[in-house]
Design a protein around this motif. Structure first.
Motif, PDB file in Angstrom:
ATOM      1  N   LEU A  18       0.884  -1.195   0.013  1.00 60.96           N
ATOM      2  CA  LEU A  18       0.169   0.003   0.053  1.00 60.96           C
ATOM      3  C   LEU A  18       0.861   1.203  -0.132  1.00 60.96           C
ATOM      4  O   LEU A  18       0.683   2.109  -0.796  1.00 60.96           O
ATOM      5  CB  LEU A  18      -0.893   0.069   1.175  1.00 60.96           C
ATOM      6  N   LYS A  19       1.824   1.227   0.819  1.00 61.38           N
ATOM      7  CA  LYS A  19       2.750   2.385   0.974  1.00 61.38           C
ATOM      8  C   LYS A  19       3.513   2.678  -0.141  1.00 61.38           C
ATOM      9  O   LYS A  19       3.621   3.790  -0.879  1.00 61.38           O
ATOM     10  CB  LYS A  19       3.623   2.145   2.136  1.00 61.38           C
ATOM     11  N   ALA A  20       3.968   1.632  -0.778  1.00 60.82           N
ATOM     12  CA  ALA A  20       4.845   1.737  -2.043  1.00 60.82           C
ATOM     13  C   ALA A  20       4.057   2.362  -3.135  1.00 60.82           C
ATOM     14  O   ALA A  20       4.485   3.174  -3.985  1.00 60.82           O
ATOM     15  CB  ALA A  20       5.304   0.391  -2.547  1.00 60.82           C
ATOM     16  N   CYS A  21       2.735   1.693  -3.124  1.00 55.56           N
ATOM     17  CA  CYS A  21       1.960   2.384  -4.258  1.00 55.56           C
ATOM     18  C   CYS A  21       1.660   3.872  -3.934  1.00 55.56           C
ATOM     19  O   CYS A  21       1.595   4.831  -5.153  1.00 55.56           O
ATOM     20  CB  CYS A  21       0.701   1.709  -4.314  1.00 55.56           C
ATOM     21  N   ASP A  23       3.556   5.887  -2.580  1.00 56.46           N
ATOM     22  CA  ASP A  23       4.577   6.721  -2.701  1.00 56.46           C
ATOM     23  C   ASP A  23       4.966   7.117  -4.306  1.00 56.46           C
ATOM     24  O   ASP A  23       5.348   8.273  -4.678  1.00 56.46           O
ATOM     25  CB  ASP A  23       5.818   5.959  -2.094  1.00 56.46           C
ATOM     26  N   GLU A  24       4.265   6.293  -5.252  1.00 55.30           N
ATOM     27  CA  GLU A  24       4.613   6.379  -6.661  1.00 55.30           C
ATOM     28  C   GLU A  24       3.364   7.017  -6.981  1.00 55.30           C
ATOM     29  O   GLU A  24       3.259   7.018  -8.302  1.00 55.30           O
ATOM     30  CB  GLU A  24       4.727   4.951  -7.225  1.00 55.30           C
ATOM     31  N   GLY A  25       2.609   7.719  -6.289  1.00 52.62           N
ATOM     32  CA  GLY A  25       1.061   8.155  -6.570  1.00 52.62           C
ATOM     33  C   GLY A  25      -0.108   7.455  -7.420  1.00 52.62           C
ATOM     34  O   GLY A  25      -0.806   8.006  -7.943  1.00 52.62           O
ATOM     35  N   LEU A  26       0.158   6.426  -7.011  1.00 50.95           N
ATOM     36  CA  LEU A  26      -0.945   5.500  -7.500  1.00 50.95           C
ATOM     37  C   LEU A  26      -2.117   5.289  -6.507  1.00 50.95           C
ATOM     38  O   LEU A  26      -2.167   5.876  -5.421  1.00 50.95           O
ATOM     39  CB  LEU A  26      -0.446   3.904  -7.608  1.00 50.95           C
ATOM     40  N   GLU A  27      -3.151   4.621  -6.793  1.00 46.16           N
ATOM     41  CA  GLU A  27      -4.413   4.654  -6.178  1.00 46.16           C
ATOM     42  C   GLU A  27      -4.635   3.294  -5.647  1.00 46.16           C
ATOM     43  O   GLU A  27      -5.381   2.583  -6.410  1.00 46.16           O
ATOM     44  CB  GLU A  27      -5.482   5.192  -6.911  1.00 46.16           C
ATOM     45  N   PRO A  28      -4.138   2.828  -4.650  1.00 44.60           N
ATOM     46  CA  PRO A  28      -4.262   1.326  -4.216  1.00 44.60           C
ATOM     47  C   PRO A  28      -5.664   1.199  -3.248  1.00 44.60           C
ATOM     48  O   PRO A  28      -6.145   2.103  -2.577  1.00 44.60           O
ATOM     49  CB  PRO A  28      -3.107   1.082  -3.396  1.00 44.60           C
ATOM     50  N   THR A  29      -6.170   0.230  -3.330  1.00 41.90           N
ATOM     51  CA  THR A  29      -7.278  -0.455  -2.316  1.00 41.90           C
ATOM     52  C   THR A  29      -6.889  -1.500  -1.979  1.00 41.90           C
ATOM     53  O   THR A  29      -6.512  -2.795  -2.498  1.00 41.90           O
ATOM     54  CB  THR A  29      -8.696  -0.426  -3.126  1.00 41.90           C
ATOM     55  N   CYS A  30      -6.766  -1.968  -0.562  1.00 47.71           N
ATOM     56  CA  CYS A  30      -6.565  -3.363  -0.010  1.00 47.71           C
ATOM     57  C   CYS A  30      -7.753  -4.001   0.424  1.00 47.71           C
ATOM     58  O   CYS A  30      -8.663  -3.361   1.326  1.00 47.71           O
ATOM     59  CB  CYS A  30      -5.398  -3.142   1.271  1.00 47.71           C
ATOM     60  N   PHE A  31      -7.964  -5.160   0.182  1.00 51.50           N
ATOM     61  CA  PHE A  31      -8.931  -6.044   0.670  1.00 51.50           C
ATOM     62  C   PHE A  31      -8.459  -7.050   1.532  1.00 51.50           C
ATOM     63  O   PHE A  31      -7.635  -7.844   1.326  1.00 51.50           O
ATOM     64  CB  PHE A  31      -9.580  -6.762  -0.531  1.00 51.50           C
ATOM     65  N   GLU A  32      -9.010  -7.037   2.818  1.00 54.15           N
ATOM     66  CA  GLU A  32      -8.750  -7.649   3.761  1.00 54.15           C
ATOM     67  C   GLU A  32      -9.873  -8.472   4.483  1.00 54.15           C
ATOM     68  O   GLU A  32     -10.826  -7.804   4.682  1.00 54.15           O
ATOM     69  CB  GLU A  32      -8.008  -6.715   4.932  1.00 54.15           C
ATOM     70  N   SER A  33      -9.740  -9.934   4.347  1.00 53.78           N
ATOM     71  CA  SER A  33     -11.167 -10.485   4.975  1.00 53.78           C
ATOM     72  C   SER A  33     -11.278 -10.684   6.239  1.00 53.78           C
ATOM     73  O   SER A  33     -12.512 -10.867   6.726  1.00 53.78           O
ATOM     74  CB  SER A  33     -10.680 -12.065   4.450  1.00 53.78           C
ATOM     75  N   SER A  34     -10.413 -10.344   7.092  1.00 55.65           N
ATOM     76  CA  SER A  34     -10.610 -10.327   8.628  1.00 55.65           C
ATOM     77  C   SER A  34     -10.948  -8.936   8.971  1.00 55.65           C
ATOM     78  O   SER A  34     -11.039  -8.070   8.324  1.00 55.65           O
ATOM     79  CB  SER A  34      -9.175 -10.728   9.375  1.00 55.65           C
ATOM     80  N   ASP A  35     -10.969  -8.711  10.186  1.00 57.42           N
ATOM     81  CA  ASP A  35     -11.432  -7.372  10.857  1.00 57.42           C
ATOM     82  C   ASP A  35     -10.308  -6.627  11.573  1.00 57.42           C
ATOM     83  O   ASP A  35     -10.550  -5.576  12.001  1.00 57.42           O
ATOM     84  CB  ASP A  35     -12.476  -7.614  12.087  1.00 57.42           C
TER      85      ASP A  35
END
Length: 552
Positions: A18-21, A23-35
């Motif tokens: 997430l952080k690397a994306c 830093d490069e100006g990308l638009e990340p979305t992280c999907f996490e199955s737990s809470d």
């Protein structure tokens, strides 16, 4: 051009991706199955299907300075080897500091990822997720980073243990182990001498009647507490790495094995493996040798058969009235949400270019981060992979052709099979320093030893002679961090800080100690120059020519 990125999993690999994306100006979305975040390091009292699981007492076997992210040192007062609860706190601090939480969708599981019909033109993917409300959603992303780990699917090879169906006691995989509470007064057999098997055998031996540790091939066992009480990771230096490249492997194995056997004779303790020291990652366990010496753990060979409550070993010996068998037999890996044709197979492993990119796709928009084994921590390696991926996605780094990438993957497979003992459960193994430097070179962040030698000798000493901490990859190039130099200079301060719980008067070093240190520096400098001259013979003459006065 990649803009939107789906990151699968909010464990240590997902967070740094997430952080690397970002830093490069990308638009990340992280999907996490737990809470919650943390992946493997989020302890739960009950193991959840298809998710990594740890036991209550787990403490990481990597020194904190070698496991932290490159631009976010672990607090100085944290112990050198941290309990899983401390590691999770560190991840929370990291996520808060870099404002990652707003990009994570918790309780959202990825059901399926497929290539868009126009993938050959766009490289885009369709991601179908299930929400906590039970609904399904479909999203389009320009690229995918898989960070779902490889400790999710326990390997329980019951067919390899004839008679297991007759066993009268309880058996389970180490994935289900949480603590020794159910082992009081029982006779226990632990199968497997990896890190989990060793930990469980030691912990169980404190309450059980007897504990037997069954191993098929043995293992080299090293201590976390090394010479002078220092973390063993401190000796993973560039100087040592140069020696590993210059000296014959047979000599290095002999020296390493002699060192380990001087602490406890592996043959006498029943631990001596069939393989040489540097052919496989050793087991790290300070307590196991004493438990063997004191009779708390009894080492046995592989199991031949099981008859009711009796376990028979391959040497003909047997143990009766066994109550519990713990299978510490590793994990299978899988990416069930990916299409089967998205991944390239090389031997019995998933073949990835640089151990990251699928080499067989029309567009390099699928990356897997954190899917690797080495003699170092996963966190800095996953971070380096993520930085590399983000640079590729952004267009700053162009990958070779598919044919060239597949050729490189096959070469990696041959090298791994030649240099290491591998299996379908551990198909990928790399040298930590070599792999980090390789990716760093592609990113443009590998530290230049020659430049440091002539421009910042105090820093050179710490980079070459000191441990290869991730801060070294923030000194130059893309993602440079102004605090990297200071972090390197203070890394030993952070090591000592949690130990300063009782004040003592310390004698100042003598002239002999100073002379000895200077001698070590001279040896390090000479070795560095020899390595550079041997591998890059034109570098030093070219550099020295720049220092010669110009003739007008």
């Amino acid at each position: 051009m990649v803009r939107t990125v789906a990151v699968i999993g909010a464990g240590p690999s997902g967070l740094t991706s997430l952080k690397a994306c970002l830093d490069e100006g990308l638009e990340p979305t992280c999907f996490e199955s737990s809470d919650d975040m943390g992946g493997l390091w989020k302890f739960k009292d009950v193991s959840e299907p298809n998710r990594a699981s740890i036991y209550r007492s787990l403490t990481i076997n990597i020194w904190k300075e070698m496991m932290c992210y490159s631009d976010f040192p672990i607090p100085a007062d944290y112990p050198n080897y941290m309990h899983h609860s401390k590691i999770l706190k560190y991840f929370r601090m990291y996520a808060d500091h870099f404002k990652l939480l707003q990009h994570i969708r918790f309780q959202t599981s990825v059901k399926k990822i497929t290539q868009r019909p126009d993938f050959s033109r766009t490289g885009q993917w369709e991601v179908v997720v299930g929400t906590k409300d039970g609904n399904e959603e479909s999203h389009i992303f320009d690229a995918i980073i898989c960070c779902s780990g490889h400790f999710n699917y326990p390997n329980l090879p019951l067919k390899d243990f004839p008679g297991i169906e007759t066993f009268e006691g309880n058996y389970f995989h180490s994935w289900d182990y949480k603590g020794p509470e159910d082992m009081y007064g029982k006779r226990v057999v632990v199968i497997g001498i990896g890190n989990s098997g060793g930990d469980i055998a030691v912990e169980t031996s404190r309450v059980a009647e007897e504990v037997f540790l069954s191993t098929r091939s043995g293992a080299w066992v090293i201590r976390q507490v090394s010479d002078n009480g220092l973390p063993v990771d401190m000796f993973n230096t560039r100087f040592v790495h140069v020696m590993l490249k210059l000296l014959p492997m047979s000599l290095l194995n002999w020296l390493g094995e002699k060192k380990l056997n001087s602490m406890y004779d592996h043959a006498m303790y029943g631990l001596k493996p069939k393989h040489r020291l540097l052919s496989q990652i050793p087991v790290i366990n300070d307590d196991l040798p004493f438990k063997i010496l004191s009779g708390g753990v009894i080492v046995k060979p592989n199991i031949k058969s099981i008859h009711g409550s009796t376990v028979v070993f391959e040497d003909g010996s047997s143990v009766e009235n066994v109550d519990t068998i713990v299978f510490a037999t590793g994990y299978n890996y899988d990416f069930p949400y990916l299409p089967k044709n998205a991944l390239y197979k090389s031997g019995h492993r998933v073949g990835l270019y640089k151990h990251v990119f699928a080499p067989n796709l029309d567009h390099p928009t699928l990356a897997i981060v954190g899917f690797i084994h080495s003699d170092g921590a996963i966190m800095p390696q996953a971070e380096m992979q993520a930085r590399y991926v983000a640079r590729v996605f952004k267009g700053h780094k162009k990958l070779p052709s598919n044919q060239a990438m597949i050729k490189a993957v096959e070469k990696d497979t041959r090298n791994i099979e030649k240099n290491y003992i591998t299996s379908k459960l551990t198909p990928i193994q790399v040298d930590f320093v070599e792999y980090m430097d390789n990716l760093a070179k592609d990113i443009g962040v590998r530290p230049s030893l020659l430049w440091l030698f002539f421009t910042d000798f105090p820093l050179f000493k710490r980079v070459f002679w000191g441990p290869v901490t991730a801060y070294q990859y923030r000194l130059f190039g893309p993602g440079k961090w102004d605090g990297a130099r200071q972090a390197i200079f203070t890394q030993f301060d952070r090591m000592y800080q949690p130990m300063k719980t009782r004040k003592l008067e310390v004698n100042k070093g003598s002239a002999k100690q100073l002379l000895f240190k200077l001698s070590l520096v001279a040896v390090a400098g000479g070795t560095a120059l020899y390595y550079i001259q041997a591998h890059h013979p034109n570098t030093i003459p070219a550099l020295m020519s720049k220092f010669r006065p110009q003739v007008v």
